[in-house]
Design a protein around this motif. Sequence first.
Motif, PDB file in Angstrom:
ATOM      1  N   VAL A  30      57.820  -1.043  37.497  1.00 10.60           N
ATOM      2  CA  VAL A  30      58.073  -2.467  37.297  1.00 10.60           C
ATOM      3  C   VAL A  30      56.828  -3.070  36.658  1.00 10.60           C
ATOM      4  N   ASP A  31      56.961  -3.511  35.429  1.00  9.65           N
ATOM      5  CA  ASP A  31      55.851  -4.123  34.706  1.00  9.65           C
ATOM      6  C   ASP A  31      56.437  -5.114  33.701  1.00  9.65           C
ATOM      7  N   PRO A  32      55.614  -5.847  32.965  1.00  4.17           N
ATOM      8  CA  PRO A  32      56.152  -6.853  32.037  1.00  4.17           C
ATOM      9  C   PRO A  32      57.130  -6.290  31.009  1.00  4.17           C
ATOM     10  N   LEU A  33      56.910  -5.058  30.543  1.00  8.69           N
ATOM     11  CA  LEU A  33      57.823  -4.478  29.555  1.00  8.69           C
ATOM     12  C   LEU A  33      59.192  -4.200  30.177  1.00  8.69           C
ATOM     13  N   LEU A  46      52.793  -9.262  27.666  1.00 10.80           N
ATOM     14  CA  LEU A  46      52.935  -7.807  27.543  1.00 10.80           C
ATOM     15  C   LEU A  46      51.604  -7.059  27.574  1.00 10.80           C
ATOM     16  N   GLU A  47      50.491  -7.761  27.589  1.00 11.01           N
ATOM     17  CA  GLU A  47      49.191  -7.097  27.510  1.00 11.01           C
ATOM     18  C   GLU A  47      48.939  -6.061  28.602  1.00 11.01           C
ATOM     19  N   PRO A  56      48.663 -11.833  39.627  1.00  9.59           N
ATOM     20  CA  PRO A  56      47.627 -11.716  38.587  1.00  9.59           C
ATOM     21  C   PRO A  56      47.998 -10.661  37.551  1.00  9.59           C
ATOM     22  N   ALA A  57      47.590 -10.887  36.312  1.00  6.05           N
ATOM     23  CA  ALA A  57      47.979 -10.010  35.211  1.00  6.05           C
ATOM     24  C   ALA A  57      47.585  -8.558  35.455  1.00  6.05           C
ATOM     25  N   ASP A  58      46.439  -8.326  36.091  1.00  6.86           N
ATOM     26  CA  ASP A  58      45.986  -6.950  36.294  1.00  6.86           C
ATOM     27  C   ASP A  58      46.725  -6.241  37.419  1.00  6.86           C
ATOM     28  N   ALA A  59      47.625  -6.946  38.106  1.00  2.00           N
ATOM     29  CA  ALA A  59      48.401  -6.330  39.194  1.00  2.00           C
ATOM     30  C   ALA A  59      49.892  -6.319  38.876  1.00  2.00           C
ATOM     31  N   ARG A  60      50.245  -6.504  37.602  1.00  2.00           N
ATOM     32  CA  ARG A  60      51.654  -6.595  37.219  1.00  2.00           C
ATOM     33  C   ARG A  60      52.279  -5.254  36.844  1.00  2.00           C
ATOM     34  N   VAL A  61      51.533  -4.192  36.958  1.00  2.00           N
ATOM     35  CA  VAL A  61      52.087  -2.855  36.720  1.00  2.00           C
ATOM     36  C   VAL A  61      52.127  -2.136  38.059  1.00  2.00           C
ATOM     37  N   GLY A 120      48.309  -3.546  26.036  1.00  2.00           N
ATOM     38  CA  GLY A 120      46.877  -3.702  25.859  1.00  2.00           C
ATOM     39  C   GLY A 120      46.527  -4.915  25.019  1.00  2.00           C
ATOM     40  N   HIS A 121      45.290  -5.344  25.149  1.00  2.00           N
ATOM     41  CA  HIS A 121      44.824  -6.490  24.378  1.00  2.00           C
ATOM     42  C   HIS A 121      44.458  -6.050  22.965  1.00  2.00           C
TER      43      HIS A 121
END
Length: 646
Positions: A85-88, A507-508, A58-63, A512-513
């Motif tokens: 480890v995150d999307p960036l 990348l949000e 889930p997006a909120d657990a990708r950092v 951030g959004h």
Amino acid sequence: MQTLSLAPWLVATPMLGAAVLLLAGRRSDRWGHWLGVLASAATFVVGLVMLLDMLGTPADARVAQHTVGTWLDAGPLHVDLGFQVDPLSMTFVMLVTFVGTLIHVYSVAYMDHDVDRRRFFAYLNLFVAAMLLLVLADSYLLLFVGWEGVGLASFLLIGFWDGRRENAVAGKKAFVMNRVGDMGLIVAMMLMLATFGAVDFSTVLGAAGDGSAAGVSQGTMTAIGLMLLLAACGKSAQLPLQAWLGDAMAGPTPVSALIHAATMVTAGVYLLVRSGPLLEAAPDAQLVVAIVGALTLLFGAVVGTAKDDIKKALAASTMSQIGYMMLAAGLGPVGYAFAIFHLLTHGFFKAGLFLGAGSVMHAMDDDVNMRRFGGLARLLPVTAITMGLGWLAILGVPPFSGFWSKDKIIEAAFVGEGWRPWVFGTAALLGAGITAYYMSRLFFMTFMGRRRWRDGGPDDRQRDDGAPVRHPHESPALMTWPMIVLAVGSVALGGLLAVGDGFVTWLEPVTGHVEHHEPVLPVWLLITLTLLLVALGVVLAFRQYAVAAVPVTPPPASVLVRAARVDLHQDDVNEAVVMRPGQYLTRSLVYGDRTVVDAGWLGLAGAIGRLGTRLRGLQNGYVRSYAATMLGGLGVVALVVWLLAN
């Protein structure tokens, strides 16, 4: 994420490859290059596994952070050896490992006859490892280790052929100018430690982002932002620390591709986007970031219009394109994702263009002067097609990748109030038109028009026009296949990532959004103006370099063109503003040290020595002399007592 524990192997794998190749020495000459390729490819596989795992999270657990252990624990300073480890960071991991592996494969053939090929691949692995450490670090201090690692690797690779003095000087120039920028990162970390008591991302960026740094003076936050910008300018060759980039072309062409597409020059953009909350807390520093980006994108574009060296023309192009990314980073949250988006697409088409330039050099006996090229499209079809696709991508012609990323930066530059959208937007538009001109100039001078070389055949025996004899031929498969893969990315990657704003959404969790902001001019008008300027640049270049005869020697030109040929006198400016005053200051300090400090202490020592010599004369060893001295002393004492008594 289940694969989080694999993060250290992203750095360790290419680092082990470099260590083996350097320690094995000549014994690994026959297979060392393949070990280098394997290490890079294995790193890509590890990164791909982690990426697929992240996509299923889930997006909120990708950092997430993975801590290996404690690194430093000194009083209030505690720094872990950890990875973020995150999307960036994963975006950079995939870019570095995928494009880096293709460059490794290309290098197997390109460096085939080099006796130090094994060492070259060791340095390539070291470069990849250092860049991955930089983007995966969870603190500024660990990032700095990778930061210095890429500086070291670039020095080793730019000056790889150090038997030539100019190559060694180029490597040293890059190293020294980067050290100037590195001081910015060191000072920024000092300020962070004094202000936040830490240098890890969670603490520093968290404090800046959640408002808990509101009590920190604006001057301190601005100083941190400006120091980070100084560091980014050094690594990403932005004004005023851009002068090393053109000279860095002295290294082997695969090095240029790796530096410009996937590693060194992208590090500054990563640093600023990662530090977004700090920049947002320092709006003045953020404005300076945008100004530097706008100036550099125009500076690089103007320089590119006059370069006849194919690699230096591409280097100027990189400076300009990184300027676009810096401009986007300086626009704030509205531009962060677009900066990374353009960095990603640029990594593919710029790597393809550099590898294509290497293929042209391979065919033309390492000649880099485009004025001695021409008419190569028919003889180098794969090189011409792949470079042509990269050319269309960097121009921003739809539907190629550059259209989806660079045009988004132009659109974001026109967002805002007051003078900023008009100044930054106009600069971005002008840059697009100039880019179209100088990149079309490069393509037409190389592949179209009349041949400005001789093939040495029977028909050329009577020619005596000074044209060099060449026997151009297409490059081997190990060189052309990486170019083909990169060309596919130049065509399709941007469109695929733009579908449904997929990359921005990806990348949000980091950037951030951001709500959609309308530019001051309609989007359709901006697209139209951009394409018109691009078309104008292509037409002008076509008329000058595809239709008209191209002189083999540079013709007399205007003041601006002559200045662009020497990089707008950047070396002269640096010499006048920095080097000469520094030399005079150093000489003055040395003179003062010798004539005041040293002379004073040496004079005092000499006086004491002379006094000692005279006093030593009184010690003659005769008892009668000592008795006379004592008697005289007693007489003096008696006289003093009498005077005091009366």
